[in-house]
Write a protein that holds these residues in place. Structure first.
Motif, PDB file in Angstrom:
ATOM      1  N   CYS A 135      54.051 122.279  88.011  1.00 23.16           N
ATOM      2  CA  CYS A 135      53.887 122.177  86.557  1.00 23.16           C
ATOM      3  C   CYS A 135      52.703 121.296  86.191  1.00 23.16           C
ATOM      4  O   CYS A 135      52.041 121.514  85.177  1.00 23.16           O
ATOM      5  CB  CYS A 135      55.163 121.645  85.929  1.00 23.16           C
ATOM      6  N   PHE A 242      54.456 114.157  79.817  1.00 23.61           N
ATOM      7  CA  PHE A 242      55.506 114.131  80.842  1.00 23.61           C
ATOM      8  C   PHE A 242      56.845 114.165  80.122  1.00 23.61           C
ATOM      9  O   PHE A 242      56.977 113.673  78.994  1.00 23.61           O
ATOM     10  CB  PHE A 242      55.393 112.854  81.671  1.00 23.61           C
ATOM     11  N   GLU A 244      61.361 114.305  80.910  1.00 22.52           N
ATOM     12  CA  GLU A 244      62.508 114.342  81.821  1.00 22.52           C
ATOM     13  C   GLU A 244      63.337 115.590  81.527  1.00 22.52           C
ATOM     14  O   GLU A 244      63.758 115.791  80.384  1.00 22.52           O
ATOM     15  CB  GLU A 244      63.387 113.099  81.626  1.00 22.52           C
ATOM     16  N   VAL A 245      63.555 116.405  82.534  1.00 26.23           N
ATOM     17  CA  VAL A 245      64.298 117.652  82.335  1.00 26.23           C
ATOM     18  C   VAL A 245      65.783 117.422  82.607  1.00 26.23           C
ATOM     19  O   VAL A 245      66.157 116.897  83.666  1.00 26.23           O
ATOM     20  CB  VAL A 245      63.779 118.761  83.269  1.00 26.23           C
ATOM     21  N   LYS A 247      69.682 119.531  82.284  1.00 30.92           N
ATOM     22  CA  LYS A 247      70.086 120.919  82.495  1.00 30.92           C
ATOM     23  C   LYS A 247      70.162 121.728  81.199  1.00 30.92           C
ATOM     24  O   LYS A 247      69.856 122.921  81.190  1.00 30.92           O
ATOM     25  CB  LYS A 247      71.454 120.961  83.205  1.00 30.92           C
ATOM     26  N   TYR A 250      67.277 124.038  79.922  1.00 34.53           N
ATOM     27  CA  TYR A 250      67.054 125.415  80.400  1.00 34.53           C
ATOM     28  C   TYR A 250      67.499 126.449  79.377  1.00 34.53           C
ATOM     29  O   TYR A 250      66.974 127.554  79.342  1.00 34.53           O
ATOM     30  CB  TYR A 250      67.817 125.652  81.704  1.00 34.53           C
ATOM     31  N   THR A 251      68.482 126.093  78.573  1.00 32.05           N
ATOM     32  CA  THR A 251      69.043 127.068  77.634  1.00 32.05           C
ATOM     33  C   THR A 251      68.498 126.889  76.212  1.00 32.05           C
ATOM     34  O   THR A 251      69.051 127.431  75.266  1.00 32.05           O
ATOM     35  CB  THR A 251      70.582 126.957  77.606  1.00 32.05           C
ATOM     36  N   THR A 270      73.327 117.298  83.388  1.00 36.99           N
ATOM     37  CA  THR A 270      72.784 116.640  84.583  1.00 36.99           C
ATOM     38  C   THR A 270      71.266 116.511  84.502  1.00 36.99           C
ATOM     39  O   THR A 270      70.582 117.379  83.947  1.00 36.99           O
ATOM     40  CB  THR A 270      73.133 117.433  85.855  1.00 36.99           C
ATOM     41  N   HIS A 271      70.790 115.455  85.109  1.00 36.28           N
ATOM     42  CA  HIS A 271      69.348 115.207  85.186  1.00 36.28           C
ATOM     43  C   HIS A 271      68.765 116.104  86.276  1.00 36.28           C
ATOM     44  O   HIS A 271      69.276 116.148  87.389  1.00 36.28           O
ATOM     45  CB  HIS A 271      69.122 113.728  85.520  1.00 36.28           C
ATOM     46  N   GLU A 272      67.691 116.830  85.956  1.00 36.92           N
ATOM     47  CA  GLU A 272      67.166 117.824  86.898  1.00 36.92           C
ATOM     48  C   GLU A 272      65.801 117.462  87.470  1.00 36.92           C
ATOM     49  O   GLU A 272      65.426 117.956  88.527  1.00 36.92           O
ATOM     50  CB  GLU A 272      67.069 119.190  86.211  1.00 36.92           C
ATOM     51  N   GLY A 273      65.013 116.665  86.750  1.00 35.02           N
ATOM     52  CA  GLY A 273      63.700 116.316  87.307  1.00 35.02           C
ATOM     53  C   GLY A 273      62.735 115.829  86.260  1.00 35.02           C
ATOM     54  O   GLY A 273      63.082 115.642  85.092  1.00 35.02           O
ATOM     55  N   GLY A 274      61.496 115.604  86.690  1.00 35.45           N
ATOM     56  CA  GLY A 274      60.416 115.185  85.804  1.00 35.45           C
ATOM     57  C   GLY A 274      59.354 116.275  85.760  1.00 35.45           C
ATOM     58  O   GLY A 274      58.997 116.846  86.794  1.00 35.45           O
ATOM     59  N   HIS A 275      58.816 116.530  84.582  1.00 36.37           N
ATOM     60  CA  HIS A 275      58.080 117.779  84.352  1.00 36.37           C
ATOM     61  C   HIS A 275      56.869 117.515  83.459  1.00 36.37           C
ATOM     62  O   HIS A 275      56.902 116.625  82.606  1.00 36.37           O
ATOM     63  CB  HIS A 275      59.068 118.731  83.657  1.00 36.37           C
ATOM     64  N   TYR A 276      55.801 118.295  83.661  1.00 34.42           N
ATOM     65  CA  TYR A 276      54.616 118.216  82.793  1.00 34.42           C
ATOM     66  C   TYR A 276      54.497 119.482  81.942  1.00 34.42           C
ATOM     67  O   TYR A 276      54.744 120.590  82.427  1.00 34.42           O
ATOM     68  CB  TYR A 276      53.343 118.059  83.626  1.00 34.42           C
TER      69      TYR A 276
ATOM     70  N   SER B  23      61.992 120.778  88.002  1.00 34.26           N
ATOM     71  CA  SER B  23      60.703 120.790  87.306  1.00 34.26           C
ATOM     72  C   SER B  23      60.138 122.206  87.207  1.00 34.26           C
ATOM     73  O   SER B  23      59.209 122.449  86.438  1.00 34.26           O
ATOM     74  CB  SER B  23      59.708 119.868  88.008  1.00 34.26           C
ATOM     75  N   TYR B  62      58.922 115.297  89.737  1.00 32.09           N
ATOM     76  CA  TYR B  62      59.946 115.102  90.764  1.00 32.09           C
ATOM     77  C   TYR B  62      61.142 115.992  90.463  1.00 32.09           C
ATOM     78  O   TYR B  62      61.248 116.567  89.371  1.00 32.09           O
ATOM     79  CB  TYR B  62      60.369 113.630  90.866  1.00 32.09           C
ATOM     80  N   ASN B  63      62.002 116.133  91.444  1.00 38.50           N
ATOM     81  CA  ASN B  63      63.199 116.961  91.302  1.00 38.50           C
ATOM     82  C   ASN B  63      64.419 116.164  91.715  1.00 38.50           C
ATOM     83  O   ASN B  63      64.329 115.254  92.548  1.00 38.50           O
ATOM     84  CB  ASN B  63      63.080 118.209  92.172  1.00 38.50           C
ATOM     85  N   VAL B  64      65.532 116.524  91.151  1.00 38.44           N
ATOM     86  CA  VAL B  64      66.787 115.833  91.459  1.00 38.44           C
ATOM     87  C   VAL B  64      67.638 116.750  92.345  1.00 38.44           C
ATOM     88  O   VAL B  64      67.966 117.880  91.948  1.00 38.44           O
ATOM     89  CB  VAL B  64      67.542 115.482  90.166  1.00 38.44           C
ATOM     90  N   TRP B  88      67.447 131.828  82.577  1.00 41.86           N
ATOM     91  CA  TRP B  88      67.018 132.774  81.532  1.00 41.86           C
ATOM     92  C   TRP B  88      66.373 134.032  82.123  1.00 41.86           C
ATOM     93  O   TRP B  88      65.884 134.884  81.387  1.00 41.86           O
ATOM     94  CB  TRP B  88      66.048 132.103  80.566  1.00 41.86           C
TER      95      TRP B  88
END
Lengths: 638, 106
Positions: A135, A242, A244-245, A247, A250-251, A270-276, B23, B62-64, B88
């Motif tokens: 990303c 940046f 924080e993703v 869950k 997603y929806t 739930t915490h899924e990750g860090g994203h750009y 991510s 990062y990913n969890v 999706w």
């Protein structure tokens, strides 16, 4: 009118005053002619300080491209571009008694959305990073693409794979967009045909002409507080963030995202990750950022999402902006034809480069410095001695070299290129038919990498001859086609039609009408006759595929064509997304012998035309966003 | 698709890590067939390794990861299908799939 109010306030903040006719004393806006100060009723004061428009306007927007666009679109008054845009000092009357302005100069707009702004789309299509942790590369590339579009009024497609694999990353590699932009600063960023994105861990093998097909960028900018970020978005363009993703992200649908505690009554979030991602706008009324994601267009709102301010650390970190992109010739190749193009030279990377005939059958290089006040034309050296008519110029992916093809005094075609590394014009010799009898159309096509050179020119048998060069090898003869062709011109276009991109061409027949030809490159590469249009045409037409109606980087834009007839220029365009009919909305100019170039450049989608006058002088005309043609400078003798 | 045959006695646990791709928008989902009450499923989010950065500088992507644990409750057979996909995009092939065939003995 809002922006004009801002201008008034900014003038005030600069301790400038002005006088206007009494009837504008109490208006919130100043009509454009009043600002020029030359109409009867305006009182100019010798004591009044001169106003640096660049300084003033940059307080409202420090993006010079944006200012032009505002003017071009009629959002700012049309105080002639050359006076306003690039820092020339205009004489503006001052009057201390003017009432305090209203409005909020320096305050960002309440809502910004670069997906559509001022009626135009600015953001490239949604991409899909697939299952890789890439990303960071996608957000960086999305930023570069958006800024090229905003600063240079052209769609630009870059490859996330070029930076991802170029940096040595594999699918599992994590990273940051700032590092990607740093790499792009040092290496440029190429297009997918040079090296595509893939989630497979393949070796990095860009095409050999990569150095000539990269967008170049300077150092990116870190933007700290929210107010500055909004101002940047309002006045310059999108920014990378940046996030924080969790869950429930997603929806996300069309609503504004706020993290929930539970996914459903029994499932905690739930915490899924860090994203750009790329922020392309905001809305203070709704309290959210508008983000472009890289999860394909089935996610969110066609790939975009609305995220509440402050949500999931979106406002915790610095965000990243970019300015002063320098697009590659591959990106701009459909936007010019004839003897002029817009190059990457100059501080703002948009100089006009022109080649014309000169006495003694020589060629002269001209260039207009579009980063300098007054846009001065400069004469370069003359070279060659067998040029029979204005050359057709392209900027190729061979190190951004300028490449010229022209008809010789001996009825051949001649190829010369300017080696950018040395500044020398290199003669590669004559080629082509021995009976050349027209102006050549010349493009670098989609075939191969580096793209083939393709030339179509009229021959003495009243046909059109196609010649092509593969890579750096010798020229090959293609077919001759058509009959009763009277004139060919710089009107060959590598269009966006179909997957391979058709060739499109307009010539003039013996009946004085123009005829459209197109080669279906997806099927059998045969040339087909298209529409016949116009009357009493006796000069070569010049055609481009422009940006009008192109919705994204893959879309076809209108064909724009200018041709001289009866001492004037006729502007024609074909609505490629509509009925595909040719229209002639404007005829302009005077004493015109022929149109030698047509460019849609960085100036807010303006069309720029160079004509050869009956007195053998070259003159510039341009069309602004209001679709008004203006007479520009007389440049010099051809 | 990888298939694992697992035999557990009542009270035994079976744990393994599910690699996160958050991510990229990919998440793990599971479906269970057979005698679902013969196992208990626990999913625990593992602490991500987030690179520390200077003040206000954003960290790298990062990913969890998750720890997926089966606890055998009573005798039975279950088939657990795990897939890692973008929720999706239901018609797209998942990025990773795993089938657990679990036999619980007394």
């Amino acid at each position: 009118m809002v922006k004009i109010k801002l201008l008034r306030k900014t003038l005030k903040e600069n301790k400038a005053t002005w006088s206007v006719h009494e009837r504008f004393k109490d208006t919130d806006w100043i009509p454009k002619y009043a600002l020029g100060g030359s109409k009867e009723g305006l009182k100019l004061s010798a004591e009044a300080p001169r106003i640096d428009f660049k300084k003033i306007i940059h307080k409202t927007s420090n993006n010079p491209y944006l200012i032009e666009r505002c003017i071009s679109l009629g959002i700012l008054p049309d105080i002639t571009k050359k006076d306003l845009i690039l820092g020339s000092k205009a004489t503006l009357e001052t009057e201390p008694s003017e009432a305090p302005p209203t409005g909020g100069a320096g305050t960002p707009a309440t809502t910004v959305d670069w997906r559509k702004r001022w009626g135009w789309p600015w953001i490239t299509s949604i991409r899909n990073q697939n299952g890789c942790n890439s990303c960071w590369a996608f957000a960086a590339v999305a930023l570069v693409e958006a800024m090229v579009r905003i600063e240079h009024a052209v769609w630009c497609e870059r490859s996330e794979g070029d930076v991802h694999k170029g940096m040595g990353a594999v699918c599992a590699s994590t990273g940051g967009s700032a590092n990607a932009l740093e790499w792009i600063k040092n290496n440029g960023i190429a297009d997918p045909d040079c090296f595509p994105y893939t989630h497979a861990d393949i070796a990095y093998t860009p095409t050999a002409d990569r150095p000539g097909r990269t967008v170049k960028i300077p150092q990116h900018t870190w933007i700290g507080n929210i107010s500055d970020q909004k101002t940047w978005l309002d006045t310059i363009g999108p920014i990378v963030t940046f996030f924080e993703v969790w869950k429930d992200f997603y929806t996300l649908g069309s609503g504004v995202y706020k993290k929930q505690t539970m996914i459903d009554p029994t499932t905690p979030n739930t915490h899924e990750g860090g994203h750009y991602m790329l922020i392309v706008g905001y809305d203070d009324n709704g309290g959210y950022w508008i983000v472009k994601n890289s999860w394909n267009n089935n996610w969110g709102q066609n790939g975009y999402g609305l995220i509440a301010y402050g949500e999931c650390d979106i406002d915790k970190y610095l965000k990243i902006g970019l300015q002063y992109t320098n697009p590659d010739p591959w990106t701009k190749r459909r936007m010019h034809n004839g003897n002029m193009l817009e190059s990457g030279y100059g501080t703002l990377h948009r100089n006009f480069e022109m080649v014309s005939t000169a006495s003694g059958n020589k060629i002269r290089h001209w260039w207009r410095d579009n980063s300098t006040s007054g846009f001065p034309w400069n004469q370069g050296p003359t070279f060659m001695n067998d040029c029979a008519a204005c050359p057709t110029i392209i900027e190729s992916t061979y190190n951004r070299n300028f490449e010229l093809i022209y008809p010789t005094t001996n009825n051949r075609l001649h190829h010369v290129f300017r080696q950018q590394s040395s500044g020398q014009w290199i003669d590669t010799g004559v080629f082509g038919p021995t009976d050349v009898a027209g102006i050549p159309g010349f493009i670098q096509s989609n075939y191969n990498a580096p793209g083939n050179f393709e030339v179509v020119v009229r021959t003495a048998d009243s046909k059109l001859a196609h010649w092509y060069r593969i890579g750096g090898s010798s020229w090959h003869e293609g077919i001759r086609f058509g009959n009763n062709i009277a004139l060919s011109g710089p009107s060959l276009v590598q269009s966006h039609y179909f997957s391979k991109g058709n060739f499109e061409l307009v010539c003039v027949t013996n009946t004085g009408k123009m005829q459209h030809w197109w080669r279906n490159n997806d099927k059998n590469m045969t040339w087909n006759q298209g529409a016949i249009f116009g009357n009493n045409i006796g000069t070569p037409p010049c055609m481009i595929e422009g940006q009008y109606f192109a919705q994204d980087e893959t879309d076809v834009g209108n064909f724009e064509l200018c041709v001289a007839a009866g001492g004037k220029v006729q502007h024609w365009w074909r609505h490629n997304k509509g009925d595909q009919k040719w229209r002639n909305p404007a005829t302009f100019g005077h004493d015109i012998a022929s149109v030698v170039s047509l460019v849609q450049g960085s100036y807010g989608f303006n069309l720029e035309v160079i004509v050869l006058r009956t007195d053998n002088k070259l003159q510039h005309y341009y069309r602004t966003g209001q679709h008004t043609w203006h007479e520009g400078q007389i440049i010099g003798n051809a | 698709m990888e298939t694992r045959k697992i035999q557990l006695c009542q009270g035994e646990k079976y744990s393994f890590k599910l690699k996160g791709r958050g991510s990229a928008g990919y998440s793990w989902q599971h479906t269970i067939e057979g005698t679902p009450d013969s196992v208990e499923i626990l999913i625990k989010t593992l602490s991500p390794k987030v690179k520390k950065t200077e003040d206000k500088m954003p960290p790298p992507t990062y990913n969890v990861d998750q720890l997926f644990t089966l606890i055998a409750k009573r005798k039975g057979h279950v088939k657990i299908h795990l897939l890692n996909h973008q929720s999706w995009e239901p018609k797209k092939e998942p990025l990773e799939e795993l089938m657990l065939l679990v036999d619980i003995k007394e």
